[in-house]
Design a protein around this motif. Structure first.
Motif, PDB file in Angstrom:
ATOM      1  N   SER A  39       1.021  -1.423  -0.023  1.00 13.07           N
ATOM      2  CA  SER A  39       0.018   0.016   0.304  1.00 13.07           C
ATOM      3  C   SER A  39       1.192   1.152   0.094  1.00 13.07           C
ATOM      4  CB  SER A  39      -0.705  -0.173   1.586  1.00 13.07           C
ATOM      5  OG  SER A  39      -1.555   1.411   1.576  1.00 13.07           O
ATOM      6  N   VAL A  40       0.725   2.340  -0.878  1.00 12.70           N
ATOM      7  CA  VAL A  40       1.094   3.476  -1.057  1.00 12.70           C
ATOM      8  C   VAL A  40       0.320   4.730  -0.985  1.00 12.70           C
ATOM      9  CG1 VAL A  40       2.650   5.058  -2.068  1.00 12.70           C
ATOM     10  CG2 VAL A  40       3.082   2.351  -2.333  1.00 12.70           C
ATOM     11  N   THR A  41       0.803   5.129  -0.435  1.00 14.85           N
ATOM     12  CA  THR A  41      -0.647   6.886   0.487  1.00 14.85           C
ATOM     13  C   THR A  41       0.312   8.191   0.346  1.00 14.85           C
ATOM     14  OG1 THR A  41      -0.627   6.573   2.454  1.00 14.85           O
ATOM     15  CG2 THR A  41      -2.358   4.999   1.877  1.00 14.85           C
ATOM     16  N   VAL A  42      -0.885   9.076  -0.653  1.00 12.51           N
ATOM     17  CA  VAL A  42       0.358  10.725  -0.018  1.00 12.51           C
ATOM     18  C   VAL A  42      -1.381  11.396   1.045  1.00 12.51           C
ATOM     19  CG1 VAL A  42      -0.872  11.451  -2.225  1.00 12.51           C
ATOM     20  CG2 VAL A  42       1.486  12.333  -1.565  1.00 12.51           C
ATOM     21  N   LYS A  43      -0.573  12.139   2.162  1.00 15.78           N
ATOM     22  CA  LYS A  43      -0.681  12.860   2.261  1.00 15.78           C
ATOM     23  C   LYS A  43      -0.096  14.395   2.359  1.00 15.78           C
ATOM     24  CE  LYS A  43      -3.267   9.514   6.133  1.00 15.78           C
ATOM     25  NZ  LYS A  43      -2.963   9.551   6.886  1.00 15.78           N
ATOM     26  N   ALA A  44      -1.233  15.545   2.646  1.00 15.95           N
ATOM     27  CA  ALA A  44      -0.680  16.753   2.697  1.00 15.95           C
ATOM     28  C   ALA A  44       0.103  16.766   4.465  1.00 15.95           C
ATOM     29  CB  ALA A  44      -1.657  18.113   2.779  1.00 15.95           C
ATOM     30  N   LYS A  45       1.883  17.466   4.243  1.00 11.00           N
ATOM     31  CA  LYS A  45       2.394  17.451   5.075  1.00 11.00           C
ATOM     32  C   LYS A  45       1.578  17.831   6.293  1.00 11.00           C
ATOM     33  CE  LYS A  45       7.736  19.265   5.845  1.00 11.00           C
ATOM     34  NZ  LYS A  45       8.542  19.281   5.730  1.00 11.00           N
ATOM     35  N   ALA A  46       1.303  18.613   6.323  1.00 11.14           N
ATOM     36  CA  ALA A  46       0.422  18.876   7.631  1.00 11.14           C
ATOM     37  C   ALA A  46      -0.965  18.434   7.958  1.00 11.14           C
ATOM     38  CB  ALA A  46       0.418  20.682   7.610  1.00 11.14           C
ATOM     39  N   GLY A  47      -1.660  17.982   6.829  1.00 11.97           N
ATOM     40  CA  GLY A  47      -3.319  17.276   7.244  1.00 11.97           C
ATOM     41  C   GLY A  47      -2.748  16.239   7.078  1.00 11.97           C
ATOM     42  N   MET A  50      -6.355  12.211   3.095  1.00 10.00           N
ATOM     43  CA  MET A  50      -5.420  10.920   2.258  1.00 10.00           C
ATOM     44  C   MET A  50      -5.754  11.580   1.116  1.00 10.00           C
ATOM     45  SD  MET A  50      -5.219   6.882   1.379  1.00 10.00           S
ATOM     46  CE  MET A  50      -5.103   6.574   3.202  1.00 10.00           C
ATOM     47  N   LEU A  51      -4.389  11.984   0.064  1.00 10.61           N
ATOM     48  CA  LEU A  51      -4.420  12.730  -1.411  1.00 10.61           C
ATOM     49  C   LEU A  51      -5.216  11.642  -2.393  1.00 10.61           C
ATOM     50  CD1 LEU A  51      -2.211  15.540  -0.474  1.00 10.61           C
ATOM     51  CD2 LEU A  51      -4.497  15.549  -0.383  1.00 10.61           C
ATOM     52  N   SER A  52      -3.892  10.871  -2.275  1.00 11.99           N
ATOM     53  CA  SER A  52      -4.408   9.660  -3.169  1.00 11.99           C
ATOM     54  C   SER A  52      -3.809   7.979  -2.531  1.00 11.99           C
ATOM     55  CB  SER A  52      -3.635  10.125  -4.475  1.00 11.99           C
ATOM     56  OG  SER A  52      -3.650   8.610  -5.276  1.00 11.99           O
ATOM     57  N   TYR A  53      -3.984   7.233  -3.500  1.00 10.65           N
ATOM     58  CA  TYR A  53      -4.032   5.404  -2.665  1.00 10.65           C
ATOM     59  C   TYR A  53      -4.021   4.833  -4.077  1.00 10.65           C
ATOM     60  CZ  TYR A  53      -4.796   1.275  -1.038  1.00 10.65           C
ATOM     61  OH  TYR A  53      -5.300  -0.485  -1.157  1.00 10.65           O
ATOM     62  N   THR A  54      -2.631   4.031  -4.144  1.00  9.44           N
ATOM     63  CA  THR A  54      -3.036   2.911  -5.034  1.00  9.44           C
ATOM     64  C   THR A  54      -1.993   1.059  -4.280  1.00  9.44           C
ATOM     65  OG1 THR A  54      -1.520   2.801  -7.143  1.00  9.44           O
ATOM     66  CG2 THR A  54      -0.613   3.683  -5.577  1.00  9.44           C
ATOM     67  N   LEU A  55      -1.775   0.242  -4.957  1.00  8.03           N
ATOM     68  CA  LEU A  55      -1.265  -0.223  -4.549  1.00  8.03           C
ATOM     69  C   LEU A  55      -0.206  -0.990  -5.605  1.00  8.03           C
ATOM     70  CD1 LEU A  55      -3.951  -3.161  -3.578  1.00  8.03           C
ATOM     71  CD2 LEU A  55      -2.565  -2.185  -2.461  1.00  8.03           C
ATOM     72  N   THR A  56       0.976  -1.532  -5.687  1.00  5.24           N
ATOM     73  CA  THR A  56       3.190  -1.438  -6.393  1.00  5.24           C
ATOM     74  C   THR A  56       2.248  -2.923  -7.375  1.00  5.24           C
ATOM     75  OG1 THR A  56       3.455  -3.109  -4.289  1.00  5.24           O
ATOM     76  CG2 THR A  56       3.866  -0.486  -5.087  1.00  5.24           C
ATOM     77  N   ASP A  57       2.091  -2.773  -8.759  1.00  2.00           N
ATOM     78  CA  ASP A  57       1.963  -3.901  -9.327  1.00  2.00           C
ATOM     79  C   ASP A  57       3.162  -5.019  -9.379  1.00  2.00           C
ATOM     80  OD1 ASP A  57       4.142  -2.725 -10.505  1.00  2.00           O
ATOM     81  OD2 ASP A  57       2.978  -2.423 -12.078  1.00  2.00           O
ATOM     82  N   ASP A  58       3.339  -6.094  -9.877  1.00  3.21           N
ATOM     83  CA  ASP A  58       3.750  -7.373 -10.297  1.00  3.21           C
ATOM     84  C   ASP A  58       5.432  -6.838 -10.451  1.00  3.21           C
ATOM     85  OD1 ASP A  58       1.544  -9.063 -10.084  1.00  3.21           O
ATOM     86  OD2 ASP A  58       1.800  -9.238 -12.160  1.00  3.21           O
ATOM     87  N   LYS A  59       5.703  -5.486 -10.669  1.00  2.14           N
ATOM     88  CA  LYS A  59       6.897  -4.926 -10.898  1.00  2.14           C
ATOM     89  C   LYS A  59       7.184  -3.782  -9.600  1.00  2.14           C
ATOM     90  CE  LYS A  59       6.930  -5.489 -15.832  1.00  2.14           C
ATOM     91  NZ  LYS A  59       7.139  -4.170 -17.246  1.00  2.14           N
TER      92      LYS A  59
END
Length: 883
Positions: A39-47, A50-59
């Motif tokens: 799982s890879v997620t991104v948030k604002a530094k002070a927030g 969650m701004l976006s979310y994804t899973l890594t693929d086979d590579k």
């Protein structure tokens, strides 16, 4: 149109310009392999959003697309068994790779607590560990904490207010009714589960054929207590006076073999013989109809340990062995010797006609010594198709001596010897053939007693014509009794309906010889006379046919019994000249009963019963010569036998909710009986003579009872509430007048068990009883007598292996005046476990309360007593495990 197209193109260009894209690859730091599914997620530094979310693929690749006005963001990587990483990145499109490191995860402990009570069909399973307090040692202690189960002071176990019909250990009835041996000795930590078997039919061949509403208990042992010897012992010593209390216990429960043996001896007030009592399966068919006795104090309604002045030794050996697939051989042997002392002051007030009262005051003390032996050998097979049971039993007092003195108008000395024995054999066989069931029962028994009572000085001088000075009276009584009960029955089952037909033939043969003689100054006995002697032959034969019809389904059991019996009684008093001393009587008795049990739903059930019975009382009313049954009770029957017929009705409701641990019982009963003879007592000073009149009379009564048991999980762990009301109306000959009287009793009780914290638990109980006496056509007003008792116990656990116990008991009686109206008792104790040793220091009767005072109504009179108690005593007991 071109304008709008140009506007949308400009807006889309602006949005595309504001988006940020961050991409990268996640690899294993050790071997460089791609890590997929993280799982890879991104948030604002002070927030926090969650701004976006994804899973890594086979590579191991990922891409995050988001939009935020912040100048930097936080990118996080997480997954099962990896170390979580979070890194800061500028809010601009670019690449961000991660090297992943594995991390072992320690899961938090998950504790699953099973329910305290589980139901499986008609079986309730109580988890013993969840009902065991830190001060509970034996399984008997734990049973008192279980909702729906009651343990009386005498050890009787009841479920839903009815005594259990069996107690099994690992599905076997080793103790044959002497289950106090198990409940007072098996350690609670050795028992996994207590099973309550509702509506338990112990004979498998009669399952679904003969209904019973009685329950049974089965103790399921833990694995560490099976197939191994378990043995422990106790040594105890103390003061006030020199005290001793010793025990030895051993048990073995294996496949096809069970063994339990005990020894207990003490002079501290513990009733060692109480464990040897049969609570079911006792031989009640052979009872001597007449007995003598010394006038001795009546024990008070108090904990037996408070007043029992004893010196006893009790031994038991119980063994069960399986033979082949079906047969089991059970051997039970018990022996008890005891010396008991009693001391009291009593005051009887008999309400005589004409507003007068006869008062009898007695200061009594007595000593009883006896050696009792009980043995049985039983062979049993119990299968669905075949049942066989043959039990050979022996019981008796090998020696029994009673001594006592009574001080009223003079000092009276009493002495009694009464050795006896009983031998019986009980055979039962049942065989099922598809829809047919055949049953044979045969019971044969013989008993003998030699009863002698000596009283001095002479109390009945007018009865004797012997010359010279007479110093006392000697009463001898010899009885030999043979009982034979035999029956043959067959049952036919048609779906939900069944019919059972039973034919029976019984015999009761008694020989009774007695002589009342004077004791002369030389010690010799005076001559025998016919009027003071009895030589009675009492032969009774009963032949019967008892049809029984039953309807049963999953909810309802309805049974109608229509027994018809023919009785022949031959009575011959060889020494009497009365016209009724030699008679032959015959009677036909029809005694129908109807019983209904119905399950209203999964929680509620109800029952109802109605019955009618007729009978002729026994040989205790059949002799016509004088007999001194106690120093102040002289009996002479008129010759006619009392005949009684009784109708009775009862109904009740039961509620059982194991999950909520709530059990409720409600019941009501009514009876009415008629008798052809009226009995009473004629007082001649403090002496009493039995009198009989040929006057029909009736008695009737009713009672109501309610019981509520509730188990809880908080500070309070069990609450029990009991209430009852009893009203009985009867007739008695009072001197020369017929008196109609009513006895009323109201009772209520509550008991609470609690555990406020891990270091303390407690229990509190209160019981209230009010008795009222009403004499019809009598102007006297008798105030109700109210009595209440309270008990409180608290246990502290300051250390893991240390228990500090405190208890307090209070008694109150409204009929007692002065300081004795309220009585107080207190005990304290300390218990400490050191490896395999248990040290127990007891300090009993701290206030040194020496006498217990009580008062109550009794028939057409009242009773007041002051009973001597055990003094303050200090006792140290050491319990240790042998194996």
């Amino acid at each position: 149109m071109r304008f709008w197209y140009l506007f949308l193109l400009i807006c889309s260009g602006s949005l595309a310009f504001g988006q940020t894209k961050i991409s990268g690859i996640l690899k294993n730091k050790e071997d460089g392999k791609a890590m997929s599914g993280l799982s890879v997620t991104v948030k604002a530094k002070a927030g926090l959003k969650m701004l976006s979310y994804t899973l890594t693929d086979d590579k191991g690749a990922y891409q995050l697309v988001f939009n935020t006005p912040e100048d930097s963001v936080m990118v996080s990587v997480s997954g099962m068994s990896i170390q979580k990483q979070t890194r800061s990145h500028p809010n601009q499109t670019g690449g961000l790779n991660f090297d992943i490191t594995y991390e072992s995860i320690v899961l938090k402990e998950l504790k699953v607590t099973p329910p305290k009570i589980r139901r499986l069909n008609d079986t309730l399973n109580y988890a013993v560990d969840q009902f065991t307090g830190k001060n509970d040692r034996t399984i008997g202690d734990v049973l008192k904490n279980m909702p729906g189960i009651k343990v009386a002071d005498n050890g009787t176990i009841s479920y839903r207010d009815k005594p259990i019909n069996k107690l099994y250990i690992e599905n076997q009835d080793l103790l044959e009714g002497r289950y106090g041996i198990a409940t007072n000795n098996i350690v609670a930590k050795d028992v996994e589960t207590v099973q309550v078997l509702e509506n338990h039919q112990p004979i498998k061949a009669l399952k679904n054929k003969e209904f019973t509403d009685e329950g049974a208990l089965n103790l399921k042992l833990k694995d560490h207590a099976k197939n191994v010897w378990v043995a422990n012992a106790q040594l105890g010593a103390g003061l006030a006076p020199v005290l001793w209390n010793n025990e030895l216990f051993g048990m073995y429960f294996g496949k096809g073999k069970q063994l339990m043996t005990t020894y207990k001896g003490n002079n501290t007030g513990d009733d060692s013989g109480g464990e040897l009592k049969r609570f079911y399966g006792s031989d009640d068919n052979l009872n001597f109809p007449v007995s003598l006795g010394i006038q001795s104090p009546v024990p008070p309604a108090l904990n037996r340990k408070r007043y029992l002045l004893n010196r006893d030794n009790a031994f038991s050996l119980n063994r069960l062995r399986s033979f082949g697939k079906d047969y089991k051989l059970t051997t039970n042997l018990s022996y008890l010797n005891d010396r008991q002392r009693r001391d009291s002051y009593s005051r009887y007030e008999n309400f005589l006609p004409g507003d007068s009262t006869l008062v009898i005051e007695e200061r009594m003390n007595s000593i009883t010594r006896f050696h009792h032996l009980d043995a049985s050998l039983k062979l049993n097979a119990n299968t669905a198709a075949f049942y066989f049971d043959n039990s050979l039993n022996f019981s008796g007092d090998l020696q029994r001596k009673e001594y006592g003195s009574v001080e009223n108008e003079q000092l009276i000395n009493q002495e009694r010897t009464a050795p006896y024995f009983k031998v019986s054999n009980n055979l039962s066989m049942i065989r099922n053939y598809k829809k047919l069931t055949f049953r044979i029962n045969s019971y044969q028994s013989f008993g003998k007693i030699n009863d002698d009572l000596n009283v001095n000085p002479m109390l009945y001088p007018l009865l004797f014509s012997d010359p010279g000075g007479l110093t006392g009276t000697a009463q001898s009584l010899r009885q030999q009794l043979f009982v034979s009960q035999n029956s043959l029955s067959f049952r036919i089952k048609h779906g939900r309906f069944s019919q059972n037909y039973l034919a029976s033939a019984n015999a009761n043969l008694l020989t009774l010889n007695s002589a009342l003689q004077s004791v002369q100054e030389t010690g010799a006995l005076g001559k025998k006379t016919d009027s003071l002697s009895n030589q009675l032959h009492w032969n009774r034969y009963d032949f019967g046919l008892a049809p029984e019809y039953t309807y049963a389904d999953k909810k309802t059991d309805l049974t109608l019994k229509l027994p018809l019996s023919y009785m022949q009684l031959f009575r011959n008093d060889l020494l009497a000249d009365a016209p009724l001393s030699r008679i032959a009587q015959d009677r036909v008795f029809f005694m129908p009963t109807l019983r209904l049990n119905h399950k209203l739903n999964l929680l509620w059930s109800m029952y109802a019963n109605a019955g009618y019975s007729r009978n002729i009382d026994g040989a205790e009313n059949g002799f016509t010569g004088y007999m001194m049954q106690s120093y102040r009770y002289l009996v002479q029957n008129e010759g006619r036998l009392p005949e009684r017929n009784t109708q009775s009705y009862g109904t009740g409701f039961r509620y059982s909710h194991p999950i909520k641990m709530l059990f409720v019982n409600l019941s009501a009963t009514y009876f009415r009986s008629k008798m052809n003879l009226l009995y009473g007592q004629e007082f001649q000073g403090f002496l009493t003579v039995k009198r009989t009149l040929d006057i029909p009379n009736t008695a009737n009564g009713f009672n109501f009872m309610v019981n509520i048991d509730k188990g809880l999980d908080g500070v309070f762990q069990k609450i029990s509430l009991d209430g009852g009301y009893n009203n009985a109306e009867n007739t008695q000959l009072n001197q020369t007048e017929i008196t109609r009287f009513v006895n009323r009793t109201f009772s209520g009780a509550a008991r609470i068990n609690g555990k406020p914290a891990e270091w303390v638990d407690f229990n509190y109980g209160i019981r209230y009883v009010s008795t009222e006496n009403i004499l019809k056509n009598d102007s006297r007003d008798f105030k109700p007598i109210r009595a209440a008792t309270q008990t409180a116990r608290i246990n502290f656990f300051p250390l893991k292996d240390l228990v500090v116990r405190l208890s307090y008991e209070n008694g109150y009686n409204s009929a007692v005046t002065g300081s004795g109206r309220a009585m107080n008792f207190a005990d304290a104790g300390i218990k400490y476990n050191l490896k395999k040793l248990e040290f127990n220091l007891e300090y009993n009767n701290i206030f040194n309360t020496k006498r217990y005072i009580a008062a109550a109504y009794n028939g057409i009179g009242s009773y007041y007593s002051s009973y001597e108690l055990r003094p303050t005593q200090v006792l140290m007991k050491v319990r240790f495990k042998i194996k």
